[in-house]
Each structure stands twice: as C-alpha cells, then as structure tokens.
Design a protein around this motif. Structure first.
Motif, PDB file in Angstrom:
ATOM      1  N   TRP A 169       0.810  -1.213   0.000  1.00  0.00           N
ATOM      2  CA  TRP A 169       0.000   0.000   0.000  1.00  0.00           C
ATOM      3  C   TRP A 169       0.847   1.269   0.000  1.00  0.00           C
ATOM      4  CZ3 TRP A 169      -4.634   1.431  -1.275  1.00  0.00           C
ATOM      5  CH2 TRP A 169      -5.664   0.463  -1.356  1.00  0.00           C
ATOM      6  N   GLU A 170       2.096   1.135   0.418  1.00  0.00           N
ATOM      7  CA  GLU A 170       2.924   2.337   0.409  1.00  0.00           C
ATOM      8  C   GLU A 170       3.493   2.609  -0.980  1.00  0.00           C
ATOM      9  OE1 GLU A 170       3.019   4.386   2.841  1.00  0.00           O
ATOM     10  OE2 GLU A 170       1.808   3.055   4.085  1.00  0.00           O
ATOM     11  N   GLY A 171       3.041   1.794  -1.962  1.00  0.00           N
ATOM     12  CA  GLY A 171       3.466   2.056  -3.331  1.00  0.00           C
ATOM     13  C   GLY A 171       4.786   1.394  -3.667  1.00  0.00           C
ATOM     14  N   MET A 172       5.125   0.278  -2.970  1.00  0.00           N
ATOM     15  CA  MET A 172       6.386  -0.422  -3.254  1.00  0.00           C
ATOM     16  C   MET A 172       6.050  -1.849  -3.658  1.00  0.00           C
ATOM     17  SD  MET A 172       8.436   0.761   0.111  1.00  0.00           S
ATOM     18  CE  MET A 172       7.166   0.133   1.151  1.00  0.00           C
ATOM     19  N   THR A 173       6.939  -2.458  -4.470  1.00  0.00           N
ATOM     20  CA  THR A 173       6.726  -3.853  -4.842  1.00  0.00           C
ATOM     21  C   THR A 173       7.443  -4.774  -3.866  1.00  0.00           C
ATOM     22  OG1 THR A 173       8.633  -3.722  -6.279  1.00  0.00           O
ATOM     23  CG2 THR A 173       6.469  -3.378  -7.294  1.00  0.00           C
ATOM     24  N   ASN A 174       8.268  -4.217  -2.997  1.00  0.00           N
ATOM     25  CA  ASN A 174       9.021  -5.020  -2.028  1.00  0.00           C
ATOM     26  C   ASN A 174       9.885  -6.064  -2.715  1.00  0.00           C
ATOM     27  OD1 ASN A 174       7.811  -3.572  -0.122  1.00  0.00           O
ATOM     28  ND2 ASN A 174       6.753  -5.255   0.919  1.00  0.00           N
ATOM     29  N   GLY A 175      10.305  -5.749  -3.914  1.00  0.00           N
ATOM     30  CA  GLY A 175      11.215  -6.653  -4.612  1.00  0.00           C
ATOM     31  C   GLY A 175      10.537  -7.885  -5.169  1.00  0.00           C
ATOM     32  N   ARG A 176       9.199  -7.957  -5.082  1.00  0.00           N
ATOM     33  CA  ARG A 176       8.522  -9.150  -5.600  1.00  0.00           C
ATOM     34  C   ARG A 176       8.288  -9.004  -7.086  1.00  0.00           C
ATOM     35  NH1 ARG A 176       4.017  -9.974  -0.924  1.00  0.00           N
ATOM     36  NH2 ARG A 176       3.979  -7.714  -1.112  1.00  0.00           N
ATOM     37  N   LYS A 177       8.493 -10.103  -7.788  1.00  0.00           N
ATOM     38  CA  LYS A 177       8.322 -10.055  -9.231  1.00  0.00           C
ATOM     39  C   LYS A 177       6.836 -10.171  -9.571  1.00  0.00           C
ATOM     40  CE  LYS A 177      10.609 -13.420 -10.765  1.00  0.00           C
ATOM     41  NZ  LYS A 177      11.526 -14.458 -11.224  1.00  0.00           N
TER      42      LYS A 177
END
Length: 1424
Positions: A169-177
């Motif tokens: 929700w913070e607008g990040m993919t967290n490195g997930r593909k």
C-alpha cells in the motif's frame, strides 16, 4: 429477504461538463465513505448525512499523462485510496482529517433540547467529518490496468499484458516479481496438481477478479470468457506456488462476485444468466451450485434479450445478490437463487398508460451500510433520453441514485427462526406482522377464529403458560404494524444491526452501533440506557434474543476489553446495575435461545451451552446463567465466519418411539449448524450408560456428549423448528423446516407407526420432502400448516405528472414500492409427497391431525386439482399415475363428495372424464349425496351430470333431488331445481345444454318486477310493460311480444311436469293435515295455492276428520287448547279427563320436521283483498254478511289502504305476493285482531272473551292462521275455514262462513261435511276438551240454520264457481279478475286448461327466484 421501499433518492453532484459525470462508486470496508470517480475527479461522500465531503480534481496537464480514472480501491483501514488510470498508472491518495476539531456539517439543536453535546463519540456519530485528499505516490505499470483488488495488506493488480502485480500500500513492490499468468498451471481439480495445462496464449489476461477470504484465493474471469479460481498452494504468493482450477463448460464469462460467507463465486455470462460455483472440499474442483436466470414463463418478452451480465454485487450480510445487465434494469436474488425482485417487468417496465419505459442502465453500483441502501450511478438510459425542449429548459446534472431497502431480521439475527412472527428491519423503522387484536380485522378467518380470543388448542409451550396469536392476527390483513425506532438512539447508533421480537410479539429489541434499546408494543414506549456512557461502552457482537421477560445478548465491553454475555430484565431500568454479566473466553458470533438454554457460537469455533434461570433476591429480579457444556467444532469448521446459524432443537433421527426413556424425547436433543449452506446436525450420543433424571440434581447433571456431525441438507438459507409440543399435531411440530432458495422448501418429517405399534425396522423414522411454494418464506406457523412471507408491490404515480419537464422526475421513472404480507398453505404439498412415496398411512395421520383447520377442505381440493391438471394434460403417458391414490385418500374424509365436485367445477370440461375415471361415476356420487342428505352437493353434481349425460338421465336425477328438497323444505334449492328442470326441457333439442341457469332471467330486474307484476291469469300480456315481460316466461294468453318463444310443446310439457310434482307435494301435505308446511311451501315457491285449492275442493282439500285436523293445528301452531275458567268447573272428573287429553295430544307424532320458515305475513294483504272480492262476487246482495259481522267494511278498508298507497297497476296479488313494507301489514293484522275481539260484545260473550285472552297462541301463529283462513276462504274450502275459525274461536268468522254456506251456490256435499264435522267436534269437546263447549254454544243457532239448509238441498253438485260471473252486480275490476281465477278452478282439465295453469305456475315460479333476495328482509313468521 430484501425488499425495495419507496422511491429512490437522487444525490446531486456538482454541475460540470459531461466529462466530469461520475461513472464509478466504491465504498470503504466500513461502508461509511464512498469514493465516486469521474474521468478526472475523485470525490469522497459520507453516508449519514449523505453529503459530499471533498473532491480532488486532476490538473489538465497530468490528466493527459495519466489518462482518465478507471477504478478505485480502499485500503482496509480506510486511510488510503488507490485509483487506476487508463494509461497504466496507479495513483495513491491519502485521506487525512482536517487540523483541529473541525467538522464539515454539525447538527444544530434548539436551546433547552435534551440532546447534549457532551456525550461521548458525539462528533464522530452526528457530524460529517472534514477530510483532505492528497496524492502521495504514483506508480507506472506500463500496461492498461484491468482489475484492482485489495488483498489483506497488499494490492493485487491485473494488467492487460497478462501479469499479476502484488503491490504494497505504500506504493512499493518489495522486490517481488510480477507473476505471468502463462506460468500458472490450470486443471479441473487440485488432485491432478502439476499435470494442469498452462494458459499458453500470449494475449490472455484477467478481465475481472475478486478475492475470497474464506477460500483463500481469488475468482477470475479471463478476456476470452473462461473463468477460474486461483489459489496459493502455500502461504507464499509466487508463480511457483499458485495453482488454478477451472470449469470446462464456461466460455462466456463477463464479471465475477464472491460471497465469503457461503463460499460462492457468481460468474456473469454474456447470455444474461449468472452461474454460481462453489469449491468441492475434497477435490478442490469447481462445482456448479445453481444458476440465476430469468424464465420465459415470468418474463416472456425480455428473458432472452437482457444482453450480457454487467455487474454482480453481494449484500454486506451476504444473504442476497444484485445483478444488472447491459440492457439495463436489475434483479435481486437470495443466496441460493430465489428471485425476490426484477425491474424488467410490471410497473418498473411499463407506464400507467401501457407504454414501455427505457430500463435504468447501471454503470456502477455499491451497497451501503447494512444493506439499507444501494448506491447506483446510472448510465445513458432513461436518465439521459429526453426531448430537446427538456435539454434547453433544464440544465442536465449527473446524479447518483440511492435505492432504499428493508430486510428480514433473519439475514442478520438467525436466532429469530424459532418465532412465528415476521419481523423486517429498515434503516429507521421495523415492520411486524403481529399487531394488537384491534388491528386484525380479519376477513378470511373471522368465522373460524375470533380475533380477540386465542385459539384454545394452541399454546406456545407444552405447559400452556403462554397463549398464541390467533390465526387472524397473523394472516388477517396485508398491513404491517410499523414501529419507528427511537430517534435519540438512532442519532448516535446508526445503523441498526440486529433486532429481535419476543415469543408473544409484544416486545422488540434493536441493536445499533453501540448498546441496545427495547420497545413495548403495549405501552408504545422505548426504553434506552439512562447512562449514555454504559451504552457507548458495549458493542453487541453475536445478535440478541428474548427469554421470557429478559433480553439475552453477547457483547464486547470496550473499557474492560472483555467479551461478555449479558441478561437485562425488560421491566427494570436499562442499566448495567440490573444486568447479569458472565465473562466469555472468545468473541461470540451467534447466539440463540431454546427453552431455558442459551447456545452460543464463538470465534474459536467452539459451541457453548448455558442454562438460564430466573433468580430473585428480595426486590431485585435477575436471571442467572451457568455453563452447561462446551463442544469444540474446529475439526469440522474451516472458518468461523462460514457458520450462518446455530440452533438447539429437539429434533433427532429417533422420534421417541424406540428410545428407552421417552421422557427425554423433548429435551434439547441436537445442535443444528448451517455451515455455508450445509445443514449439519449433531445429536446427543445415547449409546453410553444412561443417567436417570431423578437420580441427580438437574444443575449438576452431566449432559450427554454429542455424536460426530451429519450433513442433513445442502443449499439451506433458513431453518425453522419449534420447542412447543402438541400430541395432536406431532408431525408438524416435530418437523424441521428448511428454506432452500430457488429449490423451494424442504421438510424433515417424522414418521410415526399407527396406534403405537412397533415400528418396522426397515422404515426410516424421518423423511426429507421437498416442495415448492410461490412466496419467499420468512416464518412457519407449525400447527396451522402455513408459511408466512412478504412480497414487493408497486404503485404508479406517473399519471400525476403530465408535463414534459416532469419526465426526469423519479416519481415518473420509478414506481413507488411497498412491502405486503403474504401467506401460503403448504399441507397439500406434503400430503402429496407422502402419497408419491407410498406413505399413505402417514399422510392420513397427518391430514387427520389437521382436519379441524378452517381451510382443510381447500387443502384437499388443491391437492386433487394440482394432480389432475398435471396428469390429465401430460403429453406422455404416465407410468404410475397418482390421481387414483389421491382419490382414494380423499375418500377417507367426510368432505370427499364436496371436494370432488368443487374440483370438477373449477376444472375445464375436457378433464372431467379423467377425473371421474379415478373418483367414480358421478351418478353414484350423486346418489351418495342424496343418501347422506347433502342436497347442496348433490345439486352441484347435477350440473356435471347435465354436461356428461343425456337429458333424460339428468332430468331423472333432478326429479329425485327436487322431491327430496321439497320433503326437507330446502326452498332455495327447490327454486334452483325448478329453474334447472326448465332449462333441461328447453335445451333438449340441442344436447348437452350449456348451463342450467342460461335460460333464466337476470336478477337485476327482480325488485321492480316483483312489485309491479300482475298475477291475474285472465289479464292479457299487453298490459305488462315490455321491460318486465321478459321475466314472465309463460302467460295463459301468449299474445305479447315474446309469447311465441314459449309456445313450444316441450316447454309446456316441462312446466306440466314440474306442476305435477308441486301438486303431488301439496296434496301430500294436505292429506297429512300439515297446513303450516303447506303455507310455507306456497309462500316460498310461489305455488298458486288458491287456484289449486279450487280444483281440489272436493278431493284433497276436503277435511275428512275435523277432530284430528283441529288437534293437529293446535300442535303445529303451538296454539293452546281452551280452558274453562276455574269458577265454572264443577266436576274434578272433567278436569282430569281434560288433562289426559292434553297429554294424549302431546303424543301425536308431528310429521313436520321443519320449523315454519318465514311465511311472509306480507302475503296476507293480497289474500285478504282477494277474499273480500270473493265475498263481494259470491253474493253482495246478501245483507246477512254485514249484520252477522258488522266489522266487514272496516276490515276491508284496513286491508286495502296499504295497497292503494302503492299506486301500482296490478289488482290482485297471489297469496305469496309481497307488499312494500311488512310493518304496515303487521299493524293491519293487529288492527283486525282488535276489531274481532272488541266489536259487538254482548254480556253472553264476556266469558268467551276472557278465555280467549287467557289462551291465545303466539302472535306469529295468529298471523299465519288468518292468512290461511283467507286463502281457504277465497278458494271456497269452507270446511277448512270452519276448522281455523274454531281454533281462533271467533264466532264472527264461523257466522260469516255459515252465511256464505247458506247461499244457494254452495255445494251440498260440503255443507253436509261441515255439519258432520261440527257435530264430531261437539262430541269430542264434550268428552275430551270442555274448553271448547262455551264457544260451540255461541255458534249453535247458526249450526241449526245450517242443518235446515242441508236437509232442503236438492242439487248437491250445483255449485259452479263459473256461474259467479253471471251475477249482475259487478262492482269493481277486482271482482272480474278474481272471477277469472276462480273460474279456472271449474274448467275441466282439458289441454288448454292444463297448459294455461302450467304456464301460470311457471310465471309464479319465476317470481320466486327474485323472492329469494327478499326472504331475509321480510317478516319472519317462524315459530320461536
């Protein structure tokens, strides 16, 4: 379940260009805020009050970069909104409160009002908050975004390049593909796990998807129309861990919606139907549960033209689903497919002038809090098509529509299912079907059940402690008892979440956001918490229920952070000080009360049973709660949210016959659990050692453990059971009732062996029977075999708006919706299902237990009718027809004959042969009716015989019935039979005749005809007004306009035939000296008594034995025998003799079973008039008449006055003719009475008068006797006149008769008979009835005169009434007419005479058809 209410509301958006029109609405998880999207705007609306709070407008520059807005999704905590745009961007907006304690809208109260601003949560509840919107993050996914879904703490995004992105929700993919869909394996089920094929196409992407928390996966629709379900195999969300299942046969999917509570996935299709799938627990495959589709039967013109399904939305409580199509309109369905509302038909689709409306096109829709509102953004349908003039005159503004709903309490508080009331809850009001007795004026059942008295055989508990509602209260009318919820409570606790009503339907409790309140229907007052802090400190979690005078609820205590179970007494103040509080381990999700037990289901999947008992310490009364037993269900329940309802019941697979201890039968036997539509039962395990009740204290008693659960049924929406017992209706009270949506209802019925015999080992003790009803069930009345429900009705008001500018009015576009109560009988369905399964004995037991219900005959008729219609109209031959079984079953009941004939008369003629082949020959059934003396039913069979048999057969049967009806004095039926016989006669040439009444006059002209018709036989037809002529079927001289019509031979023969029967009956009555019955017969059937008596003067109308006749009349008319005054009794012997005579007379057997039914005394008027004319025509030259009875002229005037005031043109009425008012005539009779008793008194008569006053019969009898006297007088039956004169003991009458007798025309034989008779009476009086002696002494001189005349008589047969006409003194037309009528009597029965008398009769009978309507209003002469 859910019902539309009123008109929709329209919310006006700020005016702007069409590019700024809203097209998408999405609510936050709490449904307090609604995000509304326009192409370049994001607006936030608040729900209560419904106002716009804040709007974010995209600048033009960035708008071209991002593209227009498409979809919005809320973060679970409502602090952020993600908006997808056309060019593949996701915009993250933060929602922040304005600085300080500012609110956008605040309520303003007048000074001194009770609402204080110091209450906790005041601002949050009643003010619209001021919010700020600010765009914080922008994310570019470089492909058009197809779907956006919030999954727990992440956002799942599907793009058109076939990728699935998991974004924080913070607008990040967290490195997930991103996951490529082509790498996700799909198979038919999870067992063939890795063998599944891959999608394998480069252009496949997800078009729509929705996450399902209880299945832990998401339902998807692909762009090629395939649908599927993707689930992570492990907790990690990567391509390697995902697996998909899909059904093979869906290739036209358009959209999807998920029901978390029932684990259902609804896929919309381009064909317009919705396919609802569930996941198989064992294999993981997708199984089709049911379809939602419009049928050609209900919507013949639109069912296949709706276009593709556009949107599907489940309600917040997961109990209904809303579907809309490309074509427009929407429909509402229950979970398992029962259709509740559809706007494509009826008043939604057509205006009041019959023209078709454009359906409402829906672009986006979303449910409001608790499902009370539906937010709809309409498309370019009815909202935007209007005339050019409209566009110029009104500025078009885009709008949001709010549809309002009310819903059944069962959707949120399923513990209400053991009640017999229907309770609906709206946003601010409740609807009940059980008002006070004053509200239930019940048209249907008032005869069977009085409104104010409860039904005796029905008590709510076995011990009879409470009394049930009368049927009339539950069924009587279509209106609701509406209770407005306290506004004080609503202000701070909107929306209402739960409500409950007590067993008696007198108290209601409601639960809002915090606390609760209750209302008494008797006092009409609400009771709220005195201390608002206590109210705002509790949140009710698991519903609430009533137990006697207590409210039981499960709640969360906010300040103590503790789950609790609380009991409040209704009569004490609403305060925690008076509550009994028990702490609970986990959050309570569901609560239900059964007898003195409370059952709760908790969030840790455990079930806990409590006992509840009333305790009073001093003045304080509370209820104590103690834990009885805990049962863990976590092995069987995958997710606690899936449990829809939990109830404790006394239903078990054993029905108490095989148990060792039958007294345990009605204890709390089993737990019923509705797990996502699967009904699961857990029974007590009785296999271990049994503990006897009396051995241990009930409080310490260890309850038996429960067996493992058993699945009873699938697709269950609601369950009804009762804790009452009734030995007479065990089948219905020990049954379990299920509502299964589109599949109708089911009942789990116990089977009992007959007469307490040992049950068959192979016969199961319960059976599940499905049946369909036409209403959505909301309550079951167990003993009354009824289902109660509610239905939406619509009212059009568009005719009130005629101007063009009003075309946009909501009142024109939509009908006004109301909810109406409805009910349906289900007993015939169950009986039929039992018969289909060869359980006739059980069906018989069940039917006999319900035979006392007022609509039981209707039940049998419905069953017969439905089976007949199905089987007789079936195209294919039926291998095992049910009709013979049903027919045999109905013969077990006394109503068999009525049931069959009513069914036949409501069925078309073509099916009759099939029906009677099963139930028996109608001729035999007719004869059975006659034997059973059921004449009305026999008459119904005649109509069937007339259509199925040749006329000769129906005439033969009609004659039988006619004779029986005459014997029993069923006059209405006699009149119908006369009509029927004529109809058969007139229709004999063409067979079969249509209906027996076709030839008959309508009764509309009956009244005026009856008052103005002429009775005279000699009068020609020209004198009759033509409008009335059609009613007089046959006249003796058919010279009128329609005379030819009736001159057929068959007709006169038919009339002759009827007359013969009437004459035969009259003769029998006279022979049996049944004068009272004869008068009644003549009056009721319009029988021409006088003309008939004229003919029969020397035969049947002779008095053979004066003494017997006198005794019989005394008995029939309740007329006391005369007594000699005590002073003149000299010998006790005489007195004794007299007493024995009276006793002997009592023993005379009466042959008349009938009371004298309303012989109209009105009829007396015309007969008096006629007797006068008879007198004047026989010998006006004899002055002895006036000297012998000086009151003659006075009497004549008294009688003629009312007739002259009538001003009618007819002169002489028949003996049964009615006059204007019976009261006038009544007065006349009494006047005559006074004349007789007061005129010409001499000293010698004083003793006679005093006796007369002492021993008179009832007034009605006197009226009737005088009436008969004048009839006989006119017919010249002087011997009967003498007998009546003797009874009345009026010398003047005897004198008058003897004077007439002395005229030369009178028959010598008659004089001889009178003389002999009077001598016989004299002898009888000397021996048995000395009371008559004084009167006989008075008339002795006349008697001597008579003796002299009889000896002088030379020609005994000289009397011919025709000679009357030769007398020169004819003073009035009355004399001529009466001469004509008496003249008929003398004509030998030649052809002309016979037919004219016959036709005369027919006319008279026609009169009596109209007379029926008069009977009630006329003077009732029956003997009381």
């Amino acid at each position: 379940m859910y019902f539309l209410s009123g008109w929709p509301k329209r919310l006006l958006c700020p005016a702007g260009s069409p590019a700024e029109a809203p097209f998408h609405v999405q609510s936050d998880p709490q449904r307090a805020f609604f995000a509304v999207l326009a192409p370049a705007r994001l607006s936030i609306w608040y729900s209560r009050p419904t106002v716009l709070i804040v709007t974010y407008k995209e600048p033009t520059k960035s708008s071209t970069q991002f593209g227009s807005y498409k979809q919005a999704e809320w973060r679970p905590d409502s602090t952020m909104i993600a908006v997808s745009t056309a060019n593949g961007y996701i915009l993250f907006f933060h929602i922040t409160s304005s600085s300080g304690d500012k609110y956008l809208y605040e309520p303003v109260y007048p000074k001194g009002s009770p609402q204080m601003k110091g209450t906790p949560h005041f601002k949050e509840e009643q003010c619209a908050p001021a919010l700020n919107l600010e765009m914080r993050k922008i994310m570019d996914l470089q492909a058009p975004i197809m779907s956006l879904q919030s999954v727990l703490e992440d956002l799942l995004v599907a793009t058109s390049d076939g990728l699935l992105h998991l974004i924080h929700w913070e607008g990040m993919t967290n490195g997930r593909k991103a996951i490529n869909l082509c790498t996700v394996p799909f198979s038919v089920d999870l067992q063939s796990a890795r063998v599944g094929s891959f999608l394998g196409f480069t252009d496949v992407h997800i078009k729509d998807m929705e996450y399902c928390a209880t299945l832990d996966g998401f339902a998807v629709v692909f762009n090629d129309g395939k649908v599927g379900f993707i689930t992570p195999v492990s907790s990690r969300f990567t391509a390697e861990q995902l697996h998909g299942v899909w059904p093979q046969d869906v290739v036209d999917g358009t959209c999807v919606a998920v029901n978390n509570r029932y684990r259902l996935m609804a896929f919309g299709c381009t064909s317009g139907c919705v396919q609802v799938y569930t996941i198989d627990n064992t294999t993981g495959a997708m199984l089709l549960s049911h379809k939602l589709e419009l049928t050609a039967k209900q919507y013949p013109d639109i069912w296949n033209k709706t276009g593709a399904v556009k949107l599907i939305r489940w309600s917040p409580d997961n109990s209904v689903v809303l579907v809309t199509w490309e074509y427009g309109g929407f429909s509402l369905w229950s979970v398992f497919g029962a259709q509740l509302i559809c706007t494509l038909g009826g008043d939604f689709a057509y205006r009041s002038d019959g023209t078709k409306k454009d359906p409402l096109k829906i672009n986006s829709m979303c449910w409001g809090a608790e499902g009370y509102h539906l937010w709809v953004i309409s498309g370019s349908g009815s909202q935007h098509t209007s005339l050019e003039a409209d566009l110029r005159s009104t500025v078009k503004q885009p709008s949001i529509l709010l549809f309002q709903f009310i819903k059944s309490v069962l959707t949120v508080n399923p513990c209400m299912s053991n009640q017999e009331q229907v309770l609906l809850q709206g946003e601010d009001r409740l609807y009940l079907n059980c008002g006070e007795a004053s509200q239930s004026q019940n048209p249907r059942n008032s005869s069977a059940h009085c409104e104010h008295k409860p039904r005796p055989e029905k008590s709510l508990f076995a011990d009879g402690g409470l009394e049930s509602q009368g049927l009339s209260n539950l069924l009587g009318h279509r209106h609701w008892h509406v209770v407005q919820i306290s506004s004080t409570y609503l202000e701070s606790n909107w929306p209402i979440r739960f409500s409950a009503i007590d067993k008696l339907g007198q108290n209601i409790a409601v639960v809002g956001k915090f606390g609760f309140a209750h209302y008494s229907l008797l006092t009409k007052k609400w009771k709220l918490f005195g201390n608002i802090t206590q109210e705002q400190n509790m949140i009710v979690t698991g519903g609430l229920a009533w137990w006697n005078d207590f409210v039981v609820l499960a709640c969360y205590n906010i300040s103590d952070r503790q789950e609790e179970l609380r009991v409040y007494l209704r009569t004490s103040n609403l305060d925690n000080a008076f509550a009994h509080v028990t702490k609970a381990q986990a959050e309570t999700l569901l609560l239900s009360v059964f007898r003195d037990m409370v059952i709760v289901f908790r969030a840790d999947c455990s079930i806990c049973l409590y006992s509840i008992e009333r305790t009073s310490d001093g003045s304080n009364t509370t209820a104590g709660i103690h834990v009885l037993q805990e049962v863990s269900m976590s092995r069987y329940i995958p997710h606690p949210f899936l449990v829809v309802s939990v109830t404790l019941t006394s239903v078990s697979t054993e029905n108490g016959i095989t148990l060792k201890m039958p007294q345990q039968v009605r204890d709390a036997e089993s737990i019923m659990l509705n797990l996502a539509g699967q009904l699961i039962m857990m029974q007590r395990d009785r296999s271990g050692p049994q503990i006897r009740d009396k051995d241990s204290n009930p409080n310490q008693r260890k309850l038996l453990p429960f067996c493992p659960p058993v699945v009873l049924a699938q697709s269950v929406e609601n369950v009804w059971t009762t804790c009452r017992a009734n030995k007479q209706k065990r089948h219905l009270l020990e049954a379990l009732w299920l509502s299964c949506g589109g599949a109708g209802m089911k009942v789990w019925l116990p089977l009992f062996p007959r007469d307490n015999r040992k049950p068959h080992s192979f016969l199961s003790q319960r059976i599940m029977l499905p049946f369909h009803i036409n209403i959505y069930p909301l309550a079951v009345l167990f003993e009354d075999a009824l289902v109660l429900g509610a239905v939406n009705d619509t009212l059009l008001y568009d005719s009130l708006y005629t101007r063009n500018s009003a075309k946009e009015q909501l009142e024109v576009l939509f009908p006004f919706c109301v909810v109406e109560r409805t009910s349906q009988i289900y007993l015939h369905h169950i009986l039929r299902q039992l018969l289909v399964r060869n359980l006739g004995e059980q069906a018989l037991l069940l039917a006999q237990s319900c035979a006392a219900l007022p609509y039981f005959p209707h039940v049998l008729e419905l069953m017969l009718h439905e089976v007949l219609e199905e089987e007789a109209t079936s195209r294919e031959p039926i291998p095992d027809p049910l009709l013979p079984t049903v027919a045999k079953f109905i013969t077990e009941f006394p109503l068999f004959l009525q049931t069959v004939v009513h069914c036949a008369r409501k069925t078309e003629y073509a099916l009759w042969n099939y029906l009677f082949a099963a139930v028996g020959n109608p001729k035999d059934l007719f004869e059975e009716c006659l034997m059973a003396q059921d004449l009305d039913t026999a008459a119904s069979y005649l109509i069937i015989l007339q259509n199925m048999e040749v006329p000769a057969v129906s005439r033969q049967h009609a004659t039988l019935l006619f004779n029986t009806a005459l014997e029993q004095g069923k006059w209405d039926l006699c009149r119908h039979m006369i009509r029927f016989l004529k109809a058969i006669g007139s229709g004999e040439a063409e067979t079969p005749p249509s209906t027996p009444t076709a030839q008959e006059p309508s009764s509309s002209g009956g009244f005026e005809f009856f008052r103005n018709r002429s009775i005279s036989l000699s009068q020609s037809a020209e004198n009759v007004p033509p409008s009335k002529f059609s009613l007089q079927k046959t006249l003796s001289m058919p010279s009128g306009p329609s005379g030819k019509r009736w001159s057929k031979d068959s007709d006169s023969a038919e009339n002759m035939y009827i007359d013969m029967m009437l004459w035969r009956h009259a003769r029998r009555l006279l022979e049996d000296v049944r004068l009272k019955d004869l008068g009644c017969f003549a009056a009721q059937l319009g029988f021409e008594l006088i003309s008939w008596l004229c003919k029969e003067r020397t035969r049947a109308a002779r008095v053979d034995n004066f003494v017997i006749a006198l005794k019989r009349l005394h008995k029939d008319f309740l007329w006391p025998l005369p007594i000699i005054p005590a002073s003149s009794i000299c010998s006790p012997f005489k007195n004794g003799k007299f007493r024995t005579a009276t006793m002997g007379e009592q023993l005379l057997k009466s042959q008349s079973a009938d009371p004298f039914i309303s012989l109209e005394m009105d009829a007396g008027v015309s007969s008096i008039q006629r007797s006068q004319s008879w007198l004047s025509s026989t010998g006006p030259s004899h002055h002895e008449i006036d000297t012998a009875s000086s009151h003659g002229p006075q009497m004549q005037d008294a009688f003629l006055s009312p007739l002259f005031t009538k001003g009618d043109e007819c002169s002489i009425g028949s003996a049964t003719d009615l006059t204007e008012s019976s009261s006038v005539v009544d007065g006349d009779w009494t006047m005559v009475d006074e004349n007789f008793s007061t005129l010409s008194l001499t000293q010698s008569e004083l003793e006679h008068i005093s006796m007369e006053l002492a021993s008179k019969g009832p007034h009605k009898s006197q009226v009737q006797l005088r009436y008969l006297l004048h009839v006989f007088m006119e017919a010249g039956c002087l011997d009967w006149c003498i007998v009546i004169g003797l009874i009345l003991r009026e010398s003047s009458i005897i004198n008058q008769i003897l004077v007439i007798a002395q005229s030369s025309e009178v028959d010598g034989e008659m004089l001889q008979n009178i003389k002999t008779g009077l001598h016989a009476v004299d002898r009888w009086a000397s021996v048995d009835c000395p009371g008559y002696k004084p009167f006989l002494n008075i008339i002795k001189p006349q008697l001597k005169k008579l003796s002299e005349i009889t000896e002088e008589q030379v020609q005994p047969d000289a009397f011919q009434p025709v000679a009357v006409g030769k007398t020169p003194e004819q003073t009035s037309p009355r004399a001529e007419e009466s001469r004509g009528s008496s003249g008929h009597g003398g004509i030998p029965q030649s052809e002309t005479g016979g037919s004219s008398i016959a036709t005369r009769k027919e006319e008279d009978i026609a009169q009596t058809e109209e007379e029926e309507s008069f009977q009630d209003g006329t003077y009732d002469c029956s003997v009381s």
